[in-house]
Design an enzyme around this catalytic site. Structure first.
Site, PDB file in Angstrom:
ATOM      1  N   CYS A 100       0.861  -1.181   0.000  1.00 29.13           N
ATOM      2  CA  CYS A 100       0.000   0.000   0.000  1.00 29.13           C
ATOM      3  C   CYS A 100       0.892   1.224   0.000  1.00 29.13           C
ATOM      4  O   CYS A 100       1.708   1.417   0.899  1.00 29.13           O
ATOM      5  CB  CYS A 100      -0.875  -0.004   1.256  1.00 29.13           C
ATOM      6  N   CYS A 104      -3.806   7.169  -2.364  1.00 30.88           N
ATOM      7  CA  CYS A 104      -5.094   7.305  -3.038  1.00 30.88           C
ATOM      8  C   CYS A 104      -6.171   7.788  -2.075  1.00 30.88           C
ATOM      9  O   CYS A 104      -7.103   8.475  -2.477  1.00 30.88           O
ATOM     10  CB  CYS A 104      -5.503   5.999  -3.692  1.00 30.88           C
ATOM     11  N   THR A 191      -4.132   5.210   7.039  1.00 31.31           N
ATOM     12  CA  THR A 191      -3.126   4.754   6.095  1.00 31.31           C
ATOM     13  C   THR A 191      -2.149   5.883   5.768  1.00 31.31           C
ATOM     14  O   THR A 191      -2.542   6.913   5.236  1.00 31.31           O
ATOM     15  CB  THR A 191      -3.837   4.306   4.812  1.00 31.31           C
ATOM     16  N   GLU A 257      -0.572   1.716   8.945  1.00 35.15           N
ATOM     17  CA  GLU A 257      -1.849   2.264   9.390  1.00 35.15           C
ATOM     18  C   GLU A 257      -1.732   2.608  10.866  1.00 35.15           C
ATOM     19  O   GLU A 257      -0.982   1.964  11.597  1.00 35.15           O
ATOM     20  CB  GLU A 257      -2.979   1.262   9.147  1.00 35.15           C
ATOM     21  N   HIS A 292     -12.938   5.471  -3.771  1.00 34.39           N
ATOM     22  CA  HIS A 292     -11.878   4.686  -3.150  1.00 34.39           C
ATOM     23  C   HIS A 292     -11.944   3.215  -3.569  1.00 34.39           C
ATOM     24  O   HIS A 292     -10.926   2.528  -3.578  1.00 34.39           O
ATOM     25  CB  HIS A 292     -11.978   4.819  -1.628  1.00 34.39           C
ATOM     26  N   TYR A 296      -8.603   0.329  -5.377  1.00 29.72           N
ATOM     27  CA  TYR A 296      -8.033  -0.972  -5.047  1.00 29.72           C
ATOM     28  C   TYR A 296      -7.487  -1.704  -6.268  1.00 29.72           C
ATOM     29  O   TYR A 296      -7.043  -2.848  -6.172  1.00 29.72           O
ATOM     30  CB  TYR A 296      -9.031  -1.804  -4.233  1.00 29.72           C
ATOM     31  N   CYS A 298      -4.833  -1.002  -7.144  1.00 25.22           N
ATOM     32  CA  CYS A 298      -3.456  -1.200  -6.679  1.00 25.22           C
ATOM     33  C   CYS A 298      -3.210  -2.667  -6.363  1.00 25.22           C
ATOM     34  O   CYS A 298      -2.119  -3.197  -6.560  1.00 25.22           O
ATOM     35  CB  CYS A 298      -3.162  -0.348  -5.453  1.00 25.22           C
ATOM     36  N   GLU A 446      -6.557  -5.607   4.266  1.00 25.38           N
ATOM     37  CA  GLU A 446      -6.990  -4.284   3.807  1.00 25.38           C
ATOM     38  C   GLU A 446      -7.913  -4.420   2.589  1.00 25.38           C
ATOM     39  O   GLU A 446      -8.821  -3.606   2.395  1.00 25.38           O
ATOM     40  CB  GLU A 446      -5.751  -3.456   3.469  1.00 25.38           C
TER      41      GLU A 446
END
Lengths: 482, 482, 482, 482
Positions: A100, A104, A191, A257, A292, A296, A298, A446
């Protein structure tokens, strides 16, 4: 307004006066703490790549406010093409960091408050959009990192914010002053907060009139007085303190986080984006979540790394030609690209909000995230299948380096003869990292809970499913007249 | 060049001199045969909607050859927007017909031979593209239906075309004349052939030099001498002969597939699109399959109907508020939209071929179809779950209409009091149709095998997966230097 | 007390004066009706095999009432070994018939009322067990078939029996006479009713005091005055009227289900097993469902046939050595044996009820049936995958027999050269039968809803899950003291 | 022959002169090493419970050699009831430890060599069974722990043992002396080796004539000269060094696996159980795997703990009544009990080998293990879903205990008001432990690879599937005569 380098970014962090705790002690210099550094490296890469001719196409965009080139992360989407660029950027950075990279959430928060502010202003004659624009100009100009903070710790989930025994369990305004407001509360799962300059807070659920003090959105510097950051533990976090590399799996990058406590934090008027317009709390939540969820993508990039690692491990074990191995790699790829498909589709099908900013297609964005709550688990399972059991019973790097017994490991953990034992050990640790270790926190858990837990998406899919329309279709075919 | 109405289309079919067999007998007038009519209705709808102001935006497009408005089905894609329009058209028609409406196969075939012909011509100085364009102009001008014919019956799958004991098991050139060629062979699963004016044949697999006579593509009228069409049986096909309506579930629309035998059929030179350039057989197959896989977006539309039917059945049973029912409807919707996502994504990510025609993104198209081989089965399973067992034990419509016992059915098959028993019976039959009956042939089994069986997609995903690149990503993260 | 042959059984059916309707007309001679005959054949086989030395070990048992050998179907389980024998018998008969052979429902009903009657008598001093035993002796002595009838049509599922607008929507006592009771109502999905001598009715849900008239259990002859049987339609049912064999897939065996209306049917006192003891309605339901759920081990036998058919189709297509084909056959086998495992496990873990009769382990029985609502669908999906699309586009047997065009089918539907085309056609039709046709009604949809829909099992699993105990285990490990 | 207490067992370990390495250093006193202690505790519990009146029924059995009571772990199964007892013992210990308690591998090894030795002796006139019995008597008498060692590290999986470049990559005889043999090699994933008195080695694959020196089985003390044990790393292993409790999730129990190197280790003649009879290598592998697969019933017990932890976390979050939460707990339970079903079924269906020892049903045992490679992953995924994201972002125990910031955590990580924050933190850590931490190594990854990776079971299922028989069943139904 110039784009900073990763190095400059790190220097800017060094100047912050963050109040960070880890293992019960204050972290004196976060930018040098070995547990934090990999997460900072991941963010720094988002700076460096923006300056890299190979990647600037994905990483930068023209600001709609100034026309100047800015990091795409500090941009409010002005077209579906912007939305698609975001998705592809996310995958690419996932491929390069396998973790992560924390940015974003800020962009998605900015976008949610931007388009909502416009609509609040339209209804109430407020000037929140001016505040958002001013703030946006600031982060663009200074090339800053903003943490988007939504999730309150929520106490008893069966009770609304104002009904909790402790009124602070959702972040709220405790005092209204002429020059601003004072807030109390706590945001969980923050995050990248330690690598951020600003923290942009939003409500965490739709609210009703009685929750007026909780319907608040704003941004403040992360080192504002009253903010305490408590670093969250991750699986295998302290391996980073061992001074070794192999055992980390991913020694350069990582996520983080934290719990962020707001204890009488002051917010100046020009940084307030919502204050008391309760019926818009839900809009911010829905739009933030909407933006959001396809972020993901990612995980598709991280999935690419994991598929590659599994394929490598098969090569190193000498089983790359077994049909079941090939089939599992295909299945992993299929699942990974299925996620990518819905991230792309919801972006291409994005629509313009009244503010002019673009929003993804909400149905497909929720579908995307719902798949994210499932497929990385299965991809991880298949990676573990291919890797073999040595993934969880491999000796430590220190054993491998030991003069007394290292030669045994060198000899016996050898796979195919042409590959160094160390390479095989490294790829095993990478798979461990992504399925059980620090990487798994980002890639697996996550994926489940970030941008809303699976049930949140199901509720949205149920709401957007338009079942009345579908019933009408069925009636037409079955010739049911009522 | 005018768009025909559905009625005119049906009249044009009536004039064909088709050689069709069903149940061992020649079908004298296909356009009036009750088993065939529903499939013809589905095609006719593709004509009527093209003239309907509400749908012409989805159904028509400007011809790139003439600039005139043509049915999108007779178009070679000139942009990603054309590709996306196709996907949305497919879903809409699935919603309106709840069956296979048989036309995409011809469009996908046209697109495959069009872009391939250009590349063959480039390499060999042939003029196949001229033939394709002439043919395309003809079908656009006459507003015709073309059946795309790919699948040979293949005999022993372990042997290549020229190695089969019977040389006709793959369609082939048996004679070359000055004015054209003569072909022998058979194409299976010919969707909509009886409702088509032309049949466009293509090779069914990649070939090598020895299969030269099999590397052939062309179009001929469906009533050409030497063509015999043997209608395929479907589950519950003869219910259409019973003279009732309820028991059909879908009384107006349906699909059909047939075996088409070519027994010394003559093809004139200007209708030949490939003849002997074996290395391009694979390109046609790959591009046809590529285009055809997202065409299965039609199943998303059928899925919408089935979700609607399941939701209706829950209403009629009085269980619409049960949480597990709502959750199942959400799951069905989620799976359905996941398919839609990949159909959209591969279209938006389409690329221009050298011919100027657009091709979808092959990876995502294969991912789309792979999901189609799974999710309709699960959606169907959930629909059966929600519907209840009466779906397969309900008495016949004739029992319901019977004076002696109909009142018992009226009384006892009543669900919630406000809904007529007949409505409940109708929706049960629709669910039966789509999960076990004629509709299931299209919605379920065709989803498995149409546009290539699942393993075909897996092979493509494996080929396009770029595992070497992914291994490189993993090596970077794990710092493996070799 | 002698075991009858299948032939004798059929003769005994011929003597019944059943009131059966199908397609709006009264069926004059059910034992000769081509749609009914296959289902009768399946039941007849349960007679013949009981006399076959190879199978009598599985098919018969010593009556605990008389010590004489009786068909296991007419037995009340006296040990876990009886329960296990039942499960193995079910699989064997599934293998031999590939359909629902309709008898377990009666045995499971007998067992449920037997053990419950004991407990009712204990509480109320009634003599229901005497009635059950007398009835059991009768069916053992005459070697009869009993249909177990549970499912009412239920009207609005949101309302209890006595709250329905029409009071007959659950079967109930409408009159109490000195010599017996008179009942009204309707039982749906009555498996094998036309092939049964007796129908044993039970309540369909747990009840409360107000539903007293609905808490009734009894048995009457199937041809009692006032009973009307309306035959349920199945997918492809009328193929049996075509006078062909191949197209049936399974030409010898089949199942059936019907709606059975009770219109003022008289029940003599000695055939009443429950009447008004509402709190025991739930016990009958739970025990019947408990016994009936592992009876679905029959589907394991049908699964064996379907796996065999898929394997055959692969042989005939020449693809039997492809690794993905082998892997799919393994997966089908794995799922099939998983079902078998839980059917066995719940039987081996059975317990003695106060009556002395044995009851399966309820948790594992529900787990078994829950898997039955999932795996046959997936096994069917994989069978369709392996078979190929010709399964749903194959011409009719009449086409195959046609002099004009049969030779084309003979030529082109040939698979590997050594196998007759007809064999390949036959196996395709068998797979069609089991996944879309009459066989699918039993193998697929009945697997979903028979013995209770999936949610019914989930409720039981939730009730039996003992989560408090599990929380205690977790507290011990996490050292949580409260 | 008395059963030892856990304490006595630990004292016996203390006397061993083990050569153990961890993190590059020799472990001076394994029984006191904080990373090792929890795994030792788990084994010690298997001693204490054997003496506990509540559990001795599950934990002990009469030795068939002496008639005296022995720990069931040191028993060769003499009946299906022994096999079932084993499965229930495994679940119970999983419930009590939530980890791998390391003992079944030795029992399964003993059973495999016992029954095989009988058959080798029958064929070759050898006396291996005498050796096995003597050894068995010894471990029964001394109440010892035996590690069963099968998995060689295998080098290039594409090459057989004797074809590897390094001949030691499979364990082998390097010297044959009058009084015994000398062996070289390495066994990986040695579960509980540090807590074992003996290590019983077996071949890892079926072998051919050329692999004669590799077809060897024997037992030696774990502290024999030449043995080096290199402790395997586990996710989060070093948390045990932090001196805290909450963060461990499971502070009392754990598993371990290690690499065990044999460098010229001497084996006396009376401890050799196979030496060179290559065709029996496969039998040992198959029987060991056969016995070991249902031993994974332990994971059902661990699953019980995880289900309980998930249910607790829902209580603490105040969401225990949400229908989706209840449904997920039911699904977890369903999957867990499905595993249990097949473990039970293969035991109840066990058969006597020629030696008199009982072997489970191989098909169902493989089916059991195949489910174990899938369901714990899904159970874990659902547990993470229910727990919420705090599971991976919770601060450390040291933060919680900190005077400066502990009060923030106390305040903000509170769930429902009646539950202490610490309890909620503890249950989150337990879920982390079982899905990402040291517990996940045992519950998840070991479930994949222990007792053979999934493909090993699929090969067995394929071999035992008897597809020819199934094809025959299909031919009967479809009336295919060939």
């Amino acid at each position: 307004m110039t784009l900073r380098t990763g190095k400059e970014y790190i220097e800017s962090l060094r100047k912050l006066n963050l109040n960070v705790y880890m293992f019960g002690e204050k972290v004196e210099c976060p930018v040098e703490h070995p547990i934090i550094v990999p997460s900072m490296n991941a963010v720094a890469l988002t700076y460096d790549l923006a300056l890299d001719p190979l990647y600037e196409g994905l990483m930068t965009v023209k600001s709609h406010l100034t026309g100047e080139k800015v990091n795409l992360y500090n941009h409010v989407f002005q077209s579906t093409s912007d939305l698609v660029q975001k998705v592809k950027r996310q995958r690419m950075l996932g491929q390069k960091t396998a973790c992560c990279f924390q940015r974003c959430v800020g962009q998605d928060a900015l976008n949610a408050v931007y388009s909502t502010a416009y609509e609040v202003d339209q209804k109430y004659g407020t000037h929140y959009l001016d505040n958002v624009k001013e703030f946006l100009l600031y982060v663009q100009k200074e090339d800053l990192v903003t943490d988007g903070a939504m999730t309150d710790t929520k106490g008893d989930r069966g009770l609304s914010p104002s009904k909790q025994k402790d009124p602070d369990l959702y972040l709220r305004v405790v005092e209204r002053r002429e020059d601003g407001i004072v807030v109390n509360g706590c945001k969980a799962h923050q995050t990248g907060i330690v690598n951020s300059h600003e923290v942009l807070c939003m409500p965490t659920i739709a609210m009703s009139e009685e929750d007026k003090d909780y319907a608040v959105s704003f941004s403040v510097p992360t080192d504002s007085p009253g903010i305490t950051i408590i670093y969250g533990r991750q699986s295998c976090d302290t391996r980073k303190l061992e001074g070794t590399e192999i055992d980390l799996g991913n020694s350069e990058f990582g996520g983080h986080e934290a719990l962020v406590v707001f204890d009488h934090v002051f917010v100046p008027n020009n940084r307030i984006f919502l204050d008391g317009e309760t019926e818009f709390a839900g809009m911010i939540v829905e739009r933030f979540a909407g933006h959001h969820r396809p972020s993901y993508a990612c995980k598709v990039g991280v999935g690419d790394v994991l598929i590659g690692a599994a394929a490598l491990s098969a090569d190193y074990n000498g089983v790359q030609k077994a049909s079941h191995i090939k089939d599992k790699l295909i299945e992993m790829t299929h699942l990974n690209e299925t996620i990518f498909s819905s991230a792309l589709a919801c972006s291409y099908e994005g629509v313009k909000t009244p503010s002019g900013a673009y929003l993804i297609d909400l149905m497909l964005a929720n579908v995307c995230k719902q798949n994210v709550t499932r497929f990385p688990y299965e991809i991880g399972r298949l990676a573990q299948d291919i890797a073999g059991g040595i993934m969880v019973s491999q000796p430590s790097e220190k054993d491998f380096r030991s003069k007394e017994i290292g030669h045994y490991i060198e000899k016996y953990l050898k796979g195919v003869d042409s590959v160094p034992t160390e390479s095989r050990m490294r790829v095993m640790r990478l798979i461990e990292n992504l399925t059980l270790g620090t990487g798994a926190v980002g890639y697996i858990t996550e994926s489940m809970h970030g941008a809303g837990s699976p049930q949140a998406q199901r509720i949205m899919i149920g709401r957007l499913g338009n079942f009345e329309h579908k019933k009408g279709l069925a009636k037409n075919i079955a010739k049911i007249k009522e």
